[in-house]
Write an enzyme that holds these catalytic residues in place. Structure first.
Site, short mmCIF file in Angstrom:
data_model
loop_
_atom_site.label_atom_id
_atom_site.label_comp_id
_atom_site.label_asym_id
_atom_site.label_seq_id
_atom_site.Cartn_x
_atom_site.Cartn_y
_atom_site.Cartn_z
N GLY A 31 0.84 -1.20 0.00
CA GLY A 31 0.00 0.00 0.00
C GLY A 31 0.86 1.24 0.00
O GLY A 31 2.07 1.17 0.14
N PRO A 32 0.19 2.38 -0.15
CA PRO A 32 0.95 3.64 -0.21
C PRO A 32 1.68 3.95 1.09
O PRO A 32 1.38 3.35 2.12
CB PRO A 32 -0.14 4.69 -0.50
CG PRO A 32 -1.43 4.02 -0.21
CD PRO A 32 -1.24 2.55 -0.31
N PRO A 33 2.60 4.89 1.04
CA PRO A 33 3.37 5.23 2.24
C PRO A 33 2.50 5.88 3.30
O PRO A 33 1.48 6.49 2.99
CB PRO A 33 4.41 6.25 1.73
CG PRO A 33 4.30 6.27 0.26
CD PRO A 33 3.00 5.69 -0.12
N GLY A 34 2.93 5.73 4.54
CA GLY A 34 2.29 6.44 5.64
C GLY A 34 0.99 5.84 6.13
O GLY A 34 0.27 6.45 6.91
N SER A 62 -6.87 2.32 -16.94
CA SER A 62 -8.13 2.78 -16.37
C SER A 62 -8.55 4.19 -16.80
O SER A 62 -9.63 4.65 -16.44
CB SER A 62 -8.10 2.69 -14.85
OG SER A 62 -7.23 3.66 -14.34
N GLY A 64 0.79 2.95 7.76
CA GLY A 64 0.99 2.15 8.96
C GLY A 64 1.63 0.78 8.77
O GLY A 64 1.63 -0.03 9.70
N LYS A 65 2.18 0.52 7.60
CA LYS A 65 2.76 -0.81 7.34
C LYS A 65 3.91 -1.11 8.31
O LYS A 65 3.98 -2.17 8.90
CB LYS A 65 3.28 -0.90 5.90
CG LYS A 65 2.19 -0.69 4.85
CD LYS A 65 2.72 -0.90 3.46
CE LYS A 65 3.76 0.12 3.04
NZ LYS A 65 3.27 1.52 2.99
N THR A 66 4.79 -0.14 8.45
CA THR A 66 5.96 -0.36 9.30
C THR A 66 5.56 -0.41 10.76
O THR A 66 5.94 -1.34 11.48
CB THR A 66 6.95 0.81 9.14
OG1 THR A 66 7.10 1.07 7.76
CG2 THR A 66 8.29 0.50 9.75
N LYS A 112 -9.55 5.52 -5.58
CA LYS A 112 -9.93 6.55 -6.54
C LYS A 112 -11.17 7.31 -6.06
O LYS A 112 -11.25 8.53 -6.17
CB LYS A 112 -10.18 5.92 -7.91
CG LYS A 112 -8.89 5.40 -8.54
CD LYS A 112 -9.14 4.59 -9.79
CE LYS A 112 -7.84 4.05 -10.33
NZ LYS A 112 -8.04 3.04 -11.36
#
Ligand code: ADP
Length: 760
Positions: A351-354, A663, A356-358, A706
């Site tokens: 997913g995109p940065p920021g 798309s 919460g992955k880390t 989107k």
């Protein structure tokens, strides 16, 4: 006046007018010449220096200029040699040589008459010559300056040039040239040139000397230090590893429950260390190896917390949402409780940065009571960074995995491998393949790092990977991973995150007793006007900044929109600017930072019949344009003759971002039709969907991202493919409530809604 004189050939030796030289003659002919000259030629002899250095040059090879020399003194030495002092008198031109039977050469000579040099010019040359000579002498450390006095006191150019030539350290061939050059002006100019060259040489030499000096002194210093070291070593005796250290190594080795092979290897290494003098380079290498290997957590495991309730409480406390991750951890605990031998999942959070992955991975480690370590592999192109380099290489080290294990000091930590979609595959190999071996539970029980050389069990490690984009995950890895796709947060989720997570975190960090009083609308105002991100990283930063300003400047803890404006710089405002002309539409894109609304502009004008595309488009997007055009033409939405002698230009805004994917197809058709039919499309409308050549709308991905992006900038109506309708269940209610979504099968619907003039 012509006269005859005896010739003395001097090889490799030149005499100039006014110059005195001392020579010793061995050969009988020369001695005879001197004898006869003394008697019959008024102590004068003609010195000729042949250019040709062969022993007996023929008369034809002899030069036509010579110097008459006066025999100042002659002494017969006991060894039979004749020692002479000769003094050059003047140059003469040789009119004719004559050889006699006894090898003595006679020459007819005449004076040299050179037209006098123009007086003013001569003065300039003389000054130049004197000055450059002075410069030269100043530069030369070991040269006598007596010549300066001579050249100051004499004004005759003939004399000056010959005196200076004698003085200068010129090569014999140069001197010979000066001797044979009868024109004093020419000699003077050559001298100026030669002295300049000498100056250059000298400067260069000095430069080189300086460098060498510095180097020498460094070498000398090193030498001196080495000698000193030797002395000290002699006094101390050759220092070996103290017994204490060795004993400690052995004790440690006994305490480790190692397999026999590894045990023997370490045992041998310790023995070897004991016998290696500390001065030997091998000592340090060996010691470092033992330190690394013996201190690995071969048998150390954290006791895992498998209490579902406590783990979930912790995860919920640290992170909003991210339910799929939390559910997966719940499953893991349940399965592990039933079968402790089950292998760990290899989860990949995408997913995109920021978003919460880390930090959620860190929380998972924390909740499960495992250690945590993060390895970044973005930009990594060399697999040895993961698995270490062989000990034979200078400066070799274990790879990142073993380093992580050592830092955690347990063999069941959670290791986060960040940005696996940004690893680089090149000539050094494919790090993805190496990573696969590391992650694969069938192989990683016996993971071998090149440096450690012994198998280490990684099977208890929980690996969590992250990536920004699924399609960039290396193919080799893709199959083996449990991919969990996480999407960006909508504004309501962000408000929740601010209130429940970000603010409490800041209160604790700042040790604040009083809490902030802020309305949801104000938080939304901040989100909308000061951040443009999928996650909440900047939001957190902004709130920190706001609160810092607040506690340092006021006593009240209320924040209103006005305060926000006062405290923060006007950020990048997310606006959906009004569309004022035809040929412009809003597109919905999915980028690394989440969903985004961008513009497509279309121009159509007289010119060559061609299509221009700008804005960094990938291949798939270019194909979408071709498909869109063919669809429009075949469908005859406009007369095909319109395209004759016309150029169509499509520009995708934000041209610094690379764009690709199918798309935008529907949006492209709409922009072109809007331009060709000159009917404006409202900024409240947007489109997403791949277009087929027959005008069918084909399903697209990342609908949620989107729609959230569209909602965030205030778009009201969106056309999506019918096949995406079922994805609407995942869209947050607030977003759906505020958007008119039209799920359609074919473009005809859009055409009728927006461009059908008859209907309009
Ligand atoms: P990522 O690894 O996806 O780039 P991070 O884990 O570094 O993102 O998160 C960035 C910041 O946002 C962290 O301070 C984190 O605590 C906060 N954050 C992200 N997602 C959430 C969430 N769901 N709940 C609470 N805080 C979050």
């Amino acid at each position: 006046m012509d006269y005859s004189i005896l010739v003395m050939l001097l090889k490799n030796l030149v005499i100039l007018p006014f110059q005195e030289i001392k020579i010793e003659l061995k050969d009988e002919i020369s001695k005879k010449i001197i004898k006869v000259s003394s008697k019959k030629y008024n102590n004068r002899v003609l010195i000729v220096s042949p250019k040709n250095e062969s022993l007996t040059p023929s008369i034809e090879d002899l030069p036509l200029v010579g110097v008459i020399a006066v025999i100042k003194s002659k002494i017969e030495l006991s060894n039979g040699n004749l020692r002479l002092t000769l003094r050059g008198e003047k140059r003469v031109k040789i009119l004719q040589y004559k050889a006699f039977n006894d090898d003595i050469i006679n020459a007819y000579v005449g004076d040299i008459v050179i037209p006098k040099f123009e007086a003013q010019g001569e003065e300039v040359i003389k000054n130049k010559l004197r000055n450059i000579l002075k410069e030269y002498i100043d530069l030369m450390p070991n040269i006598s300056n007596s010549i300066l006095k001579i050249v100051e006191d004499n004004d005759d150019l003939d004399f000056l040039t010959d005196a200076i030539t004698t003085f200068l350290p010129l090569k014999p061939i140069q001197k010979l040239n000066y001797m044979q050059e009868v024109n004093s002006e020419k000699r003077a100019l050559s001298l100026i040139k030669d002295i300049k060259l000498e100056i250059k040489h000298q400067e260069l030499e000095e430069k080189i000397d300086n460098n060498i000096e510095v180097r020498l002194s460094k070498e000398q210093e090193e030498y001196y230090l080495k000698e000193k070291l030797k002395e000290i070593q002699n006094i101390l005796g050759d220092y070996n590893e103290t017994n204490d250290d060795i004993v400690e190594y052995y004790q440690k080795l006994q305490s480790l429950d190692l397999n026999k092979k590894t045990y023997n290897k370490l045992n041998d290494s310790i023995k070897k260390l004991q016998n290696t003098p500390s001065s030997s380079p091998e000592h340090a290498v060996l010691k470092s190896y033992i330190d690394w290997t013996i201190n690995l957590p071969w048998n150390i495991l954290s006791k895992e917390n498998l209490n579902v309730k406590s783990v979930l409480t912790k995860l919920n406390k640290s992170h909003f949402g991210l339910n799929e991750v939390k559910n997966r951890i719940e499953d893991y605990i349940n399965i592990k409780s039933l079968n402790p031998l089950i292998s760990n999942p290899i989860i990949c959070l995408v997913g995109p940065p920021g978003i919460g992955k880390t930090t959620i991975t860190e929380s998972i480690a924390n909740a499960l009571n495992r250690e945590y370590y993060k390895i970044s592999v973005g930009g990594l192109n060399d697999a040895t960074e993961l698995v270490g380099s062989r000990r034979t290489y200078l400066g070799s080290m274990p790879g990142k995995i073993i380093q992580a294990i050592k830092k955690c000091n347990t063999r069941n930590p959670v290791i986060l491998i960040d940005e696996i979609d940004k690893m680089i595959r090149d000539y050094k190999g494919d790090p993805a393949n190496t990573l696969l071996d590391i992650l694969d539970s069938n192989q990683n029980k016996n993971f071998i790092d090149n440096y450690i050389e012994e198998p280490f069990d990684l099977s208890q490690v929980m690996f969590v990977l992250t990536a920004n984009d699924v399609k960039d995950i290396p193919y080799a890895l893709f199959d083996r991973l449990e991919i969990i796709e996480l999407s960006s947060y909508n504004i309501f989720e962000k408000v929740d995150i601010v209130k429940k997570y970000i603010l409490p975190k800041i209160y604790t960090e700042f040790n604040m007793k009083r809490k902030l009083i802020i309305k949801d609308e104000t938080i939304m105002y901040i989100i909308n006007n000061y951040t443009k991100e999928a996650g909440v990283r900047n939001l957190e930063r902004i709130f920190k900044k706001l609160i810092t300003k607040l506690i340092t400047s006021t006593t009240h803890m209320t924040i209103t929109e006005i305060d926000v404006k006062n405290y923060l710089k006007e950020g990048e405002k997310l606006e959906n600017k009004e569309i004022t002309s035809s040929g412009v539409v809003n597109l919905l894109a999915y980028t690394n930072t989440g969903g985004e609304v961008t513009r497509l502009e279309c121009a159509f004008y007289n010119g060559d019949e061609k299509v221009i595309l700008t804005g960094q488009l990938g291949e798939v997007l270019k194909e979408s344009v071709s498909v869109a055009l063919s669809f429009i033409k075949e469908k005859n939405y406009v007369s095909n003759t319109m395209f004759y002698n016309h150029t169509l230009h499509l520009h995708f805004l934000n041209s610094f971002i690379k764009k690709d994917g199918p798309s935008c197809g529907v949006g492209i058709v709409s922009a072109i039709l809007s331009r060709l039919l000159d009917i404006k499309v409202s900024e409240d409308i947007s489109f997403t969907g791949e277009i087929s050549i027959k005008g069918d709308l084909i399903k697209i991905g990342a609908l949620k991202e989107k729609l959230i992006a569209a909602y965030n900038v205030g778009i009201k109506k969106i056309y999506i493919p019918l096949d995406n309708e079922k994805d609407l269940k995942d869209i947050p209610k607030n977003v759906l409530d505020n958007l008119e979504i039209k799920a359609i099968k074919n473009y005809d619907t859009i055409f009728n809604d927006l461009f059908n003039k008859e209907k309009k």
